[in-house]
Scaffold this motif. Sequence first.
Motif, PDB file in Angstrom:
ATOM      1  N   THR A 116       0.823  -1.207   0.000  1.00 41.51           N
ATOM      2  CA  THR A 116       0.000   0.000   0.000  1.00 41.51           C
ATOM      3  C   THR A 116       0.854   1.252   0.000  1.00 41.51           C
ATOM      4  N   VAL A 117       1.888   1.271   0.825  1.00 38.49           N
ATOM      5  CA  VAL A 117       2.755   2.446   0.919  1.00 38.49           C
ATOM      6  C   VAL A 117       3.468   2.699  -0.404  1.00 38.49           C
ATOM      7  N   VAL A 118       4.044   1.672  -0.995  1.00 38.48           N
ATOM      8  CA  VAL A 118       4.772   1.851  -2.255  1.00 38.48           C
ATOM      9  C   VAL A 118       3.828   2.320  -3.363  1.00 38.48           C
ATOM     10  N   LYS A 119       2.614   1.797  -3.401  1.00 39.14           N
ATOM     11  CA  LYS A 119       1.656   2.168  -4.444  1.00 39.14           C
ATOM     12  C   LYS A 119       1.277   3.635  -4.364  1.00 39.14           C
ATOM     13  N   HIS A 120       1.041   4.144  -3.167  1.00 34.36           N
ATOM     14  CA  HIS A 120       0.489   5.484  -3.012  1.00 34.36           C
ATOM     15  C   HIS A 120       1.525   6.559  -2.692  1.00 34.36           C
ATOM     16  N   TYR A 121       2.699   6.181  -2.192  1.00 34.54           N
ATOM     17  CA  TYR A 121       3.589   7.196  -1.621  1.00 34.54           C
ATOM     18  C   TYR A 121       5.035   7.133  -2.073  1.00 34.54           C
ATOM     19  N   VAL A 122       5.382   6.254  -2.992  1.00 40.44           N
ATOM     20  CA  VAL A 122       6.758   6.166  -3.485  1.00 40.44           C
ATOM     21  C   VAL A 122       6.764   6.325  -4.996  1.00 40.44           C
ATOM     22  N   ALA A 123       7.656   7.185  -5.500  1.00 35.83           N
ATOM     23  CA  ALA A 123       7.885   7.313  -6.948  1.00 35.83           C
ATOM     24  C   ALA A 123       9.357   7.009  -7.219  1.00 35.83           C
ATOM     25  N   ARG A 124       9.600   6.211  -8.236  1.00 40.61           N
ATOM     26  CA  ARG A 124      10.956   5.757  -8.545  1.00 40.61           C
ATOM     27  C   ARG A 124      11.628   6.686  -9.559  1.00 40.61           C
ATOM     28  N   TYR A 125      12.911   6.891  -9.355  1.00 35.22           N
ATOM     29  CA  TYR A 125      13.675   7.859 -10.149  1.00 35.22           C
ATOM     30  C   TYR A 125      13.612   7.560 -11.642  1.00 35.22           C
ATOM     31  N   TRP A 126      13.868   6.337 -12.031  1.00 38.43           N
ATOM     32  CA  TRP A 126      13.956   6.059 -13.462  1.00 38.43           C
ATOM     33  C   TRP A 126      12.579   6.074 -14.133  1.00 38.43           C
ATOM     34  N   ASP A 127      11.525   5.837 -13.378  1.00 34.65           N
ATOM     35  CA  ASP A 127      10.186   6.040 -13.930  1.00 34.65           C
ATOM     36  C   ASP A 127       9.953   7.521 -14.217  1.00 34.65           C
ATOM     37  N   MET A 128      10.349   8.376 -13.282  1.00 32.45           N
ATOM     38  CA  MET A 128      10.187   9.816 -13.477  1.00 32.45           C
ATOM     39  C   MET A 128      11.054  10.307 -14.627  1.00 32.45           C
ATOM     40  N   MET A 129      12.270   9.776 -14.747  1.00 37.93           N
ATOM     41  CA  MET A 129      13.155  10.164 -15.848  1.00 37.93           C
ATOM     42  C   MET A 129      12.511   9.832 -17.194  1.00 37.93           C
ATOM     43  N   GLU A 162      -2.291  17.548  -6.320  1.00 38.35           N
ATOM     44  CA  GLU A 162      -3.658  17.068  -6.499  1.00 38.35           C
ATOM     45  C   GLU A 162      -3.772  16.132  -7.699  1.00 38.35           C
ATOM     46  N   HIS A 163      -2.969  16.366  -8.728  1.00 38.05           N
ATOM     47  CA  HIS A 163      -3.016  15.525  -9.928  1.00 38.05           C
ATOM     48  C   HIS A 163      -1.662  14.861 -10.169  1.00 38.05           C
ATOM     49  N   GLY A 164      -0.912  14.606  -9.094  1.00 36.98           N
ATOM     50  CA  GLY A 164       0.419  14.051  -9.221  1.00 36.98           C
ATOM     51  C   GLY A 164       0.455  12.536  -9.238  1.00 36.98           C
ATOM     52  N   LEU A 165       1.661  12.012  -9.455  1.00 35.07           N
ATOM     53  CA  LEU A 165       1.850  10.566  -9.348  1.00 35.07           C
ATOM     54  C   LEU A 165       1.467  10.089  -7.955  1.00 35.07           C
ATOM     55  N   LEU A 166       1.811  10.900  -6.968  1.00 37.82           N
ATOM     56  CA  LEU A 166       1.463  10.643  -5.570  1.00 37.82           C
ATOM     57  C   LEU A 166       0.407  11.682  -5.196  1.00 37.82           C
ATOM     58  N   ILE A 167      -0.840  11.318  -5.338  1.00 37.80           N
ATOM     59  CA  ILE A 167      -1.940  12.284  -5.211  1.00 37.80           C
ATOM     60  C   ILE A 167      -2.044  12.772  -3.772  1.00 37.80           C
ATOM     61  N   ASP A 168      -1.901  14.071  -3.597  1.00 45.42           N
ATOM     62  CA  ASP A 168      -1.885  14.627  -2.259  1.00 45.42           C
ATOM     63  C   ASP A 168      -1.933  16.146  -2.333  1.00 45.42           C
TER      64      ASP A 168
END
Length: 320
Positions: free
Chosen positions: A198-211, A224-230
Amino acid sequence: MKQPQWVRFGELIPCRSAFIDAHTPGSSEKENFTIIGGGVSESPDQHVHIKATPGFNIGAAGQPPRCFNSLHSHDTAEVFFVLKGRWRFFWGETGKDGEVVLEEGDIFNIPTRLFRGFENIGSDYGMIMSILGGNDAGGGVIWAPHVREAAQAHGLVLGETGRLYDTKKDEALPDGEFEMPLPEQDWLNALLRPDATTVVKHYVARYWDMMAMAAQGAVKVIGEHGLLIDKPGFEVDFLSRHSPLAETLQAQKDVVLMVMRGHWAVNWQDKTEIFNPGDTVWLPEGTNYSLKVTASGEASLFRVTRTDDPAGLTWAGEEA
């Protein structure tokens, strides 16, 4: 109009007595840095580099291998990205509810109402950069009860004002000040206990995915519309050398640039400065600026922008 300010990575001044676990074996070698804002240090020895109030605080933690930061919770958002090394983050009242390993460039938006700690599991000195919600992040640290007990056994007492007293230096609580109360059992019972999936799905973004995504433009990582919605009181974007950017950008609200990789030229008012990995730049509201990568190779940075949202955090499993 306020002028931009910056802190070079090589000029960061650490504090080794910032928190209650400063004498506890396993934690005694960690270093805390307050870069922008007052931070959350419990020690008057903490150096503040830029005393600005952009709506959030910027800091960092540096630790040698196998050094850990003890379990604690915050009332506001706490975001980390790994600048150097390999780090294990763990959570729960005893640290056994779950864990995740972050590599360089990975970012973790940690929920409130959750005890969290972190450990450098790399082979060299490591560094993580932090973003804390709100202008005044002080007084918002709640330590797990066993952390408080260990600290007291090694000579550190936390006063109700949030200041540490070191009995090894013959310090004591002043007359009229009591020890910080331990969290009540009802508060402990209401803590979140998410599993690692649950934590990884909602609260972690990986560097190479973002790259990979950054070639299409700035990646909205937290928002609000981010990879980690908040909506924690700020937004975080990720940029790479391949991100298409307008020739002139405007900081419509306060902006902080945190360089991850490469060498970035930041221009404003006919002034240009080159910033490198670990450097932090504050651009006050209203600043017109431009960004350009100045050398070949990998280049990336995180851009933090103040929002008008409260400095709290909405857990993904709850209704907003």
